[in-house]
Design a protein around this motif. Sequence first.
Motif, mmCIF file in Angstrom:
data_model
loop_
_atom_site.group_PDB
_atom_site.id
_atom_site.type_symbol
_atom_site.label_atom_id
_atom_site.label_comp_id
_atom_site.label_asym_id
_atom_site.label_seq_id
_atom_site.Cartn_x
_atom_site.Cartn_y
_atom_site.Cartn_z
ATOM 1 N N LEU A 146 0.821 -1.218 0.000
ATOM 2 C CA LEU A 146 0.000 0.000 0.000
ATOM 3 C C LEU A 146 0.854 1.267 0.000
ATOM 4 O O LEU A 146 0.329 2.358 -0.176
ATOM 5 C CB LEU A 146 -0.907 0.019 1.237
ATOM 6 N N GLU B 234 -6.233 4.676 -2.676
ATOM 7 C CA GLU B 234 -6.783 4.070 -3.892
ATOM 8 C C GLU B 234 -5.962 2.831 -4.230
ATOM 9 O O GLU B 234 -4.743 2.889 -4.321
ATOM 10 C CB GLU B 234 -6.742 5.070 -5.046
ATOM 11 N N GLY B 235 -6.631 1.717 -4.401
ATOM 12 C CA GLY B 235 -5.944 0.470 -4.728
ATOM 13 C C GLY B 235 -6.721 -0.306 -5.768
ATOM 14 O O GLY B 235 -7.644 0.218 -6.393
ATOM 15 N N LYS B 236 -6.361 -1.542 -5.958
ATOM 16 C CA LYS B 236 -7.055 -2.418 -6.905
ATOM 17 C C LYS B 236 -7.438 -3.710 -6.199
ATOM 18 O O LYS B 236 -6.673 -4.234 -5.393
ATOM 19 C CB LYS B 236 -6.162 -2.710 -8.114
#
Length: 107
Positions: free
Chosen positions: A25, A55-57
């Motif tokens: 992260l 914001e991630g996936k």
Amino acid sequence: MTTSGYIVYLFPPAIEALGAPALPLMQKGEGEGAEHFFVCKEVDTAGALVELTIEGKDANGQVTDIELMIPMNMVRMIVSAHGDGAGFGFRVRTPEEMATAPANLSL
């Protein structure tokens, strides 16, 4: 396009304490001695825990918000990163502001 958010730096022992789960992260600066940091869309410091929205996936590659809560005493510094000139931080001062600034203020 307006870009905004926050960069959150932790104390080195905090990064070590969070360990491997937190590293994906985080981002790392360039160069020797560069530090890890979080790039966050939002930061909530209203309690003993700091809530970071990153914001991630997800597993399918879809963009998603990740909320990470860490103890306040792990945070070394929070930097506002607003591309539209909003928020707090350093900025270019107008000549009018410079003329009315106190004489002992050298910012």
